[in-house]
Design an enzyme around this catalytic site. Structure first.
Site, short mmCIF file in Angstrom:
data_model
loop_
_atom_site.label_atom_id
_atom_site.label_comp_id
_atom_site.label_asym_id
_atom_site.label_seq_id
_atom_site.Cartn_x
_atom_site.Cartn_y
_atom_site.Cartn_z
N PRO A 13 -3.58 6.78 3.62
CA PRO A 13 -4.13 5.44 3.82
C PRO A 13 -5.22 5.50 4.88
CG PRO A 13 -2.15 5.71 5.13
CD PRO A 13 -2.43 7.06 4.49
N ASP A 36 -10.79 6.41 -6.18
CA ASP A 36 -10.43 4.99 -6.24
C ASP A 36 -11.04 4.18 -5.12
OD1 ASP A 36 -8.88 5.09 -8.43
OD2 ASP A 36 -6.97 5.15 -7.38
N LYS A 58 -10.55 0.30 -8.87
CA LYS A 58 -10.04 -0.87 -9.58
C LYS A 58 -10.15 -2.08 -8.67
CE LYS A 58 -6.72 1.95 -12.01
NZ LYS A 58 -5.29 2.24 -12.12
N GLY A 89 -5.67 6.61 -3.26
CA GLY A 89 -5.24 6.11 -1.95
C GLY A 89 -3.75 6.36 -1.75
N MET A 170 0.90 -4.56 -2.82
CA MET A 170 0.26 -5.44 -3.80
C MET A 170 0.93 -6.82 -3.83
SD MET A 170 -0.53 -2.85 -6.94
CE MET A 170 0.99 -1.89 -6.91
N ALA A 199 -4.50 -1.16 6.93
CA ALA A 199 -3.70 -0.34 7.84
C ALA A 199 -4.37 1.01 8.06
CB ALA A 199 -2.31 -0.14 7.25
N1 SAH Z 1 -0.61 4.84 -3.77
C1 SAH Z 1 -0.82 3.88 -2.73
C2 SAH Z 1 -0.48 2.49 -3.18
C3 SAH Z 1 -1.33 1.95 -4.28
S1 SAH Z 1 -0.99 0.30 -4.66
C4 SAH Z 1 0.00 4.28 -1.49
O1 SAH Z 1 0.80 5.22 -1.56
O2 SAH Z 1 -0.19 3.67 -0.46
C5 SAH Z 1 -2.17 -0.54 -3.68
C6 SAH Z 1 -1.49 -1.30 -2.58
O3 SAH Z 1 -1.14 -0.42 -1.52
C7 SAH Z 1 -2.35 -2.34 -1.91
O4 SAH Z 1 -2.35 -3.56 -2.62
C8 SAH Z 1 -1.66 -2.49 -0.57
O5 SAH Z 1 -0.54 -3.30 -0.65
C9 SAH Z 1 -1.21 -1.08 -0.30
N2 SAH Z 1 -2.15 -0.34 0.57
C10 SAH Z 1 -2.73 0.83 0.29
N3 SAH Z 1 -3.50 1.24 1.33
C11 SAH Z 1 -3.39 0.30 2.28
C12 SAH Z 1 -3.91 0.13 3.59
N4 SAH Z 1 -4.74 1.03 4.14
N5 SAH Z 1 -3.57 -0.98 4.28
C13 SAH Z 1 -2.74 -1.89 3.76
N6 SAH Z 1 -2.22 -1.79 2.54
C14 SAH Z 1 -2.51 -0.72 1.80
#
Ligand code: SAH
Length: 494
Positions: A13, A36, A58, A89, A170, A199
């Site tokens: 992240p 992504d 997306k 991500g 999400m 975050a």
């Molecule tokens: N594969 C990713 C999640 C994908 S779904 C993971 O493991 O984190 C996408 C959701 O992840 C976003 O809608 C949000 O809720 C969360 N998310 C991903 N990165 C984020 C970040 N830097 N800060 C806050 N929420 C995050």
């Protein structure tokens, strides 16, 4: 032809350095990188020359590419023998459709590997000071997607019965429904709850609240995706454990206008202090060929003094110099450095400096030389940049026997994409470290004035300030010490 492979890689992240070493290794050798929206774009700078970068982000409703199209793309590139990194991500197996992509590749006999990443639900929350578990307070954690299409609706009765930490990914657009669902199912409205936007980023925001109040506060502060929602007692630890917001420059937007090499270092210094800092490289340093420099050096034994007025000049000069000479080839030559940074650069080549002027401007060079000179005109070697101001060279020429030539050139660099994103920042500090970086910036961007009007201009030294004033802008502050530490202090105190 070598066989293709797809690496399904988690980028982690936010911060770019949250990717794993394994993920980075594979990224660097990939022919194609498919990435992504949530991936930190800085990671793309690790791609090898000529790699194809394909954005399949997306955005909520208007998908740039459908999942089917992404699957086809990965398969096609791998079948052509390419090394493909599919960069996602967080972690590819956490609500990221990574397993679907893997199955698709497997069905077609395409080799793939999955490289895990730090998921936002764990790593993201860490940077907001929210632990998933804490002894006695929360002995389990549960992660849900708030995305309706992914499964049938959440079973709030079950959720309300969990006594660990609950995280929703999400979930932002359904925040009202989720909090109401939990309270209707019997969860205490006073249960601590939080939201964390972006975050593990320098522009992150968070709300520490309760189940009953969280929705209102999220609406008031207009939180956007990506955000995490957290319900549970460990939320209370957030303020104590938040080491990111505790940094002295946290929440300050800073733009640095420097060449890329020095700029990256400065950027790191600002990031360490927690600033949301950006680099707009205004010029590139190109060292002139060694042969050219060596042809200009002249008779080393004849010089009384060598002058350096920048780190780049030191690096450019000595890199060429040591191809043919060593330090014994100077005889009784003394060294003059303009500015402490230049002195340090000389020390790195084992050169002790005889004279240092603290102020890093051309005028102080002339002044210093006057002080050093006796009745006889000194013979001076001055390797410099191609944009050293003419008046300085003329002044020097009057008071000494000068051999001066460029060892590096400043080439303008323009990056419209970064520039556009800077226009969106709220009252950024705009840090100009030289008159040339200001002038380059001003001349290179049509909307330069828009950014200058929005920001607080910080200028290093009087020469930079006068370049800024020539364009009818006023620095908000001027740093006299000409060091990055001083600028950090100025912003910290502001
Ligand atoms: N594969 C990713 C999640 C994908 S779904 C993971 O493991 O984190 C996408 C959701 O992840 C976003 O809608 C949000 O809720 C969360 N998310 C991903 N990165 C984020 C970040 N830097 N800060 C806050 N929420 C995050």
């Amino acid at each position: 032809m070598s066989k293709g492979i797809v690496y399904l890689t988690g980028a982690g992240p936010g911060f770019e350095d949250l990717i794993t070493l394994r993920g980075l290794d594979k990224l660097k050798i990939s022919d194609v990188i498919v990435y992504d929206r949530l991936v930190n774009k800085n990671l793309l700078s690790f791609a090898k020359d000529g790699a194809r970068l394909i954005y399949v982000g997306k955005e909520n409703k208007n998908h740039t590419m459908t999942q089917d199209e992404i699957n086809h793309l990965l398969a096609r590139e791998a079948l052509e023998g390419k090394v493909v990194t599919r960069l996602k991500g967080g972690d590819p197996y956490v609500f990221g459709r990574g397993s679907e992509e893997a199955l698709y590749l497997r069905e077609r006999g395409i080799v793939f590997e999955v490289i895990p990443g730090i998921s936002s639900f764990s790593g993201g929350l860490t940077f907001a000071g929210i632990p998933l578990s804490h002894r006695k307070v929360s002995r389990s954690f549960h992660v849900f997607t708030g995305h309706k299409a992914d499964d049938s609706d959440l079973d709030y009765k079950k959720l309300a019965g969990l006594d660990g930490t609950i995280v929703f990914l999400m979930g932002l657009s359904r925040i009202g429904e989720i909090t109401k669902g939990l309270m209707d199912a019997g969860m205490d409205p006073k249960t601590p709850a939080a939201a964390v936007e972006n975050a593990a980023n320098f522009n992150t925001r968070k709300i520490i609240s309760s189940l009953e109040k969280l929705e209102g506060e999220i609406l008031k502060k207009k939180f956007k995706s990506p955000s995490l929602l957290i319900v549970g007692e460990t939320v209370k630890l957030s303020d104590e454990l938040d080491f990111l917001m505790a940094k002295p420059l946290f929440s300050k937007n800073v733009v640095l206008f420097r060449d890329r090499i020095r700029g990256e270092k400065t950027l790191k210094a600002f990031n360490e202090m927690g600033a949301n800092a950006f680099l707009l490289p205004s010029f590139k340093i190109n060292y002139l060929p060694d042969d050219f420099i060596l042809s200009k050096i002249g008779d080393l034994k004849s010089y009384d003094l060598v002058i350096f007025s920048s780190q780049n000049a030191v690096n450019g000069f000595f890199t060429a110099f040591f191809k043919k000479f060593d330090l014994r080839d100077f005889s009784n030559t003394k060294f003059l450095a303009i500015g402490p940074k230049t002195e340090k650069a000389l020390n790195e080549f084992y050169v002790k400096v005889d004279y240092v002027s603290q102020k890093a401007v051309g005028e102080s060079l002339v002044q210093k030389l006057k002080e050093i000179s006796g009745p006889r005109k000194l013979k001076v070697l001055y390797p410099r940049s191609n944009i050293t101001r003419e008046e300085i060279l003329l002044d020097l020429d009057k008071i000494c026997d000068l051999n001066s030539f460029p060892v590096y050139e400043n080439e303008k660099e323009v990056n419209s994409e970064i520039f556009e994103s800077l226009l969106k920042l709220e009252s950024p500090y705009l840090v100009f470290t030289s008159s040339s970086s200001f002038n380059n910036f001003y001349e290179s961007y049509e909307r330069a004035e828009d950014l200058l009007k929005k920001g607080k201009i910080i200028s290093i030294g009087e020469i930079t300030t006068s370049a800024i004033k020539k364009r009818f802008f006023n620095p908000y502050r001027e740093s006299e010490k000409s060091t990055i530490e001083d600028i950090i202090n100025i912003i910290r105190k502001d």
